[in-house]
Design a protein around this motif. Structure first.
Motif, PDB file in Angstrom:
ATOM      1  N   ALA A   1       0.833  -1.208   0.000  1.00  0.00           N
ATOM      2  CA  ALA A   1       0.000   0.000   0.000  1.00  0.00           C
ATOM      3  C   ALA A   1       0.867   1.258   0.000  1.00  0.00           C
ATOM      4  N   HIS A   2       1.865   1.298   0.863  1.00  0.00           N
ATOM      5  CA  HIS A   2       2.712   2.482   0.961  1.00  0.00           C
ATOM      6  C   HIS A   2       3.498   2.717  -0.331  1.00  0.00           C
ATOM      7  N   ALA A   3       3.872   1.639  -1.023  1.00  0.00           N
ATOM      8  CA  ALA A   3       4.566   1.780  -2.304  1.00  0.00           C
ATOM      9  C   ALA A   3       3.673   2.446  -3.350  1.00  0.00           C
ATOM     10  N   HIS A   4       2.353   2.363  -3.138  1.00  0.00           N
ATOM     11  CA  HIS A   4       1.388   2.985  -4.055  1.00  0.00           C
ATOM     12  C   HIS A   4       0.738   4.225  -3.434  1.00  0.00           C
ATOM     13  N   ASN A   5       1.369   4.767  -2.378  1.00  0.00           N
ATOM     14  CA  ASN A   5       0.880   5.984  -1.702  1.00  0.00           C
ATOM     15  C   ASN A   5      -0.532   5.823  -1.153  1.00  0.00           C
ATOM     16  N   VAL A   6      -0.826   4.635  -0.649  1.00  0.00           N
ATOM     17  CA  VAL A   6      -2.123   4.334  -0.034  1.00  0.00           C
ATOM     18  C   VAL A   6      -1.913   4.055   1.452  1.00  0.00           C
ATOM     19  N   ARG A   7      -2.770   4.609   2.282  1.00  0.00           N
ATOM     20  CA  ARG A   7      -2.652   4.452   3.729  1.00  0.00           C
ATOM     21  C   ARG A   7      -3.333   3.159   4.199  1.00  0.00           C
ATOM     22  N   VAL A   8      -2.900   2.664   5.364  1.00  0.00           N
ATOM     23  CA  VAL A   8      -3.461   1.436   5.939  1.00  0.00           C
ATOM     24  C   VAL A   8      -3.938   1.718   7.367  1.00  0.00           C
ATOM     25  N   HIS A   9      -5.217   1.422   7.614  1.00  0.00           N
ATOM     26  CA  HIS A   9      -5.793   1.558   8.945  1.00  0.00           C
ATOM     27  C   HIS A   9      -6.093   0.154   9.481  1.00  0.00           C
ATOM     28  N   VAL A  10      -5.748  -0.113  10.724  1.00  0.00           N
ATOM     29  CA  VAL A  10      -5.929  -1.443  11.311  1.00  0.00           C
ATOM     30  C   VAL A  10      -6.999  -1.376  12.398  1.00  0.00           C
ATOM     31  N   THR A  11      -7.965  -2.296  12.323  1.00  0.00           N
ATOM     32  CA  THR A  11      -9.049  -2.325  13.310  1.00  0.00           C
ATOM     33  C   THR A  11      -8.606  -3.013  14.599  1.00  0.00           C
ATOM     34  N   ALA A  12      -8.930  -2.378  15.705  1.00  0.00           N
ATOM     35  CA  ALA A  12      -8.776  -2.992  17.028  1.00  0.00           C
ATOM     36  C   ALA A  12      -9.964  -2.512  17.855  1.00  0.00           C
ATOM     37  N   ASN A  13     -11.169  -2.743  17.309  1.00  0.00           N
ATOM     38  CA  ASN A  13     -12.369  -2.069  17.802  1.00  0.00           C
ATOM     39  C   ASN A  13     -13.318  -2.946  18.609  1.00  0.00           C
ATOM     40  N   ILE A  14     -12.791  -4.007  19.226  1.00  0.00           N
ATOM     41  CA  ILE A  14     -13.637  -4.762  20.156  1.00  0.00           C
ATOM     42  C   ILE A  14     -13.924  -3.925  21.399  1.00  0.00           C
TER      43      ILE A  14
ATOM     44  N   LEU B   1      -4.990   3.396  13.748  1.00  0.00           N
ATOM     45  CA  LEU B   1      -5.698   2.319  14.442  1.00  0.00           C
ATOM     46  C   LEU B   1      -7.145   2.753  14.608  1.00  0.00           C
ATOM     47  N   ILE B   2      -8.074   1.822  14.400  1.00  0.00           N
ATOM     48  CA  ILE B   2      -9.503   2.100  14.574  1.00  0.00           C
ATOM     49  C   ILE B   2      -9.936   1.457  15.886  1.00  0.00           C
ATOM     50  N   ILE B   3     -10.348   2.275  16.848  1.00  0.00           N
ATOM     51  CA  ILE B   3     -10.582   1.821  18.216  1.00  0.00           C
ATOM     52  C   ILE B   3     -11.926   2.351  18.708  1.00  0.00           C
ATOM     53  N   ALA B   4     -12.647   1.520  19.484  1.00  0.00           N
ATOM     54  CA  ALA B   4     -13.930   1.932  20.052  1.00  0.00           C
ATOM     55  C   ALA B   4     -13.880   2.076  21.570  1.00  0.00           C
ATOM     56  N   ASP B   5     -13.084   1.251  22.213  1.00  0.00           N
ATOM     57  CA  ASP B   5     -13.085   1.125  23.672  1.00  0.00           C
ATOM     58  C   ASP B   5     -12.090   2.111  24.296  1.00  0.00           C
ATOM     59  N   PRO B   6     -12.499   2.898  25.292  1.00  0.00           N
ATOM     60  CA  PRO B   6     -11.573   3.855  25.915  1.00  0.00           C
ATOM     61  C   PRO B   6     -10.334   3.196  26.516  1.00  0.00           C
ATOM     62  N   GLY B   7     -10.501   1.999  27.067  1.00  0.00           N
ATOM     63  CA  GLY B   7      -9.344   1.294  27.609  1.00  0.00           C
ATOM     64  C   GLY B   7      -8.350   0.924  26.527  1.00  0.00           C
ATOM     65  N   MET B   8      -8.847   0.431  25.397  1.00  0.00           N
ATOM     66  CA  MET B   8      -7.981   0.115  24.255  1.00  0.00           C
ATOM     67  C   MET B   8      -7.321   1.395  23.732  1.00  0.00           C
TER      68      MET B   8
END
Length: 408
Positions: free
Chosen positions: A55-68, A93-100
């Motif tokens: 993705a980075h070689a093609h100038n595209v960003r990557v977001h990783v879910t950690a949203n439990i 990072l995609i996060i939902a929980d305040p502790g995470m």
């Protein structure tokens, strides 16, 4: 004019590459834990490394879910996981929980944090709260109208980003916080194990007459009272941009490369056309609608964007998808002598009329002239899923083009 990010889901390394090449500005993926799509294939650490590099070689960003929504026993593993992500270097990072959230800030403060739709983000004070803690972006609750999103935009810091869904399946539960799956199947949707009971067939049973079922809505095919149509805003990109949304998110981390390719390239062209001129966007609308309808879907709705949905946003007689095309494979190599090499996904035969999908929006008609195994054996059909084959075509295909065929 704000140029929105087109954010595309990816369930595997193959799908990530497809998303990147077919128009994504960013992709979102899940690791092997701590995301809300436990049944998706998801990414091993090595696959994630390869995906981020591609993705980075093609100038595209990557977001990783950690949203439990984490429990106590999740926290130690989550801290270790964030340490691994720190080394891999995703963009957010995609996060939902305040502790995470607090763990991620502690372990990898250099990675942007985006607040998941699961966090019930329905007002501008919530956005300000997360901005004050250091979040870069907040994903809108799906229950918001465009008017409400514009009000949020006008009442939050300029550097705070808004992400909102523009296309895909709609969860029936408030901001995706489903308890049905836990209650009916013992599988916690908020821990990534949803069994999708919203797509099941339901009936009413009167207490004194056990076993005698009464349909909730009269139809010989059954009743699907929670089954929402899919969101589609291809006709409303001007309104989405005017609302101040920074990132247009496609739902679908369980979907195939064919779905991702069709949706990504259609929205890519629609966004770019509109930014060039509204006249061009309006002129090409029928093409967008035709192409988007070729992707798997359950009819379409505009969700909550123009007010609260009514009975017309539900599908009562079926839970099945509209699916007009069959995915055959993605071109992995091109040879002048052998044709194109694919890992076959569904059965097709010599003589079939198929279609080559190209990232630039072209659909090229092609006839299958030959099929050859990697051992050099000529075959008439490809009946085995995941079989690697050389396909002779009467039209030229390029690496990463997709092959599909219309259902007969």
């Amino acid at each position: 004019m704000n140029k929105p990010e087109l954010l595309i889901p990816a369930s595997s390394l193959e799908v990530l590459k497809t998303a990147v090449l077919f128009g994504a500005d960013a992709v979102y993926i899940g690791g092997e834990a701590f995301g809300l799509r436990a049944k998706a294939k998801n990414f091993s650490p090595d696959e994630m490394k390869q995906g981020i590099e591609f993705a980075h070689a093609h100038n595209v960003r990557v977001h990783v879910t950690a949203n439990i929504l984490a429990h106590n026993e999740d926290l130690e593993g989550a801290e270790k996981y964030f340490g691994e992500l720190k080394e891999l270097g995703p963009d957010a990072l995609i996060i939902a929980d305040p502790g995470m959230f607090m763990l991620a800030k502690k372990v990898c403060p250099e990675i942007d944090i985006h607040i998941s739709t699961q966090a019930n983000n329905t007002n501008y004070m919530t956005y300000r709260f997360w901005h004050g803690l250091g979040a870069k972006r907040v994903v809108c609750a799906r229950e918001l109208s465009l008017k409400e999103i514009r009000e949020i935009r006008d009442n939050i810091p300029e550097d705070m980003e808004i992400e909102s869904f523009i296309h895909g399946s709609m969860c029936i539960s408030y901001s995706g916080r489903c308890l049905l799956s836990s209650f009916l199947a013992g599988r916690d949707a908020n821990q990534g194990a949803c069994t999708h009971p919203c797509r099941w067939k339901y009936a009413v049973m009167e207490e004194s007459r056990p076993g005698e079922y009464f349909p909730i809505y009269e139809n010989e095919r059954g009743t699907y009272i929670f089954n929402s149509k899919d969101l589609c805003m291809i006709e409303h990109i001007p309104e989405m941009i005017a609302a101040g949304i920074n990132s247009f998110k496609i739902e679908g981390r369980m979907k195939t490369a064919l779905y991702v390719a069709a949706v990504a390239r259609t929205y890519r062209k629609a966004i770019d056309d509109y930014l060039e001129s509204e006249e061009k966007y309006r002129r090409n609308m029928e093409w967008y609608k035709e192409e988007i309808a070729k992707s798997v879907h359950r009819q379409f709705t505009t969700g909550f964007y123009f007010g609260k949905p009514d009975e017309n946003t539900q599908i009562y007689d079926s839970s099945t998808y509209v699916n007009e095309y069959v995915y055959l494979g993605i071109i992995e190599e091109v040879s002048e002598e052998k044709g194109v090499r694919i890992e076959q996904k569904n059965k097709f035969c010599v003589g079939d009329e198929i279609e080559i999908m190209k990232p630039d929006g072209q659909n090229v008609a092609a006839k299958v002239l030959s099929l050859t195994t990697t051992d050099g054996e000529a075959v008439e059909s490809a009946p085995h899923p995941r079989q690697v084959l050389w396909v002779g075509l009467d039209a030229r295909g390029e690496k990463y083009d997709l092959l599909r065929v219309k259902k007969k």
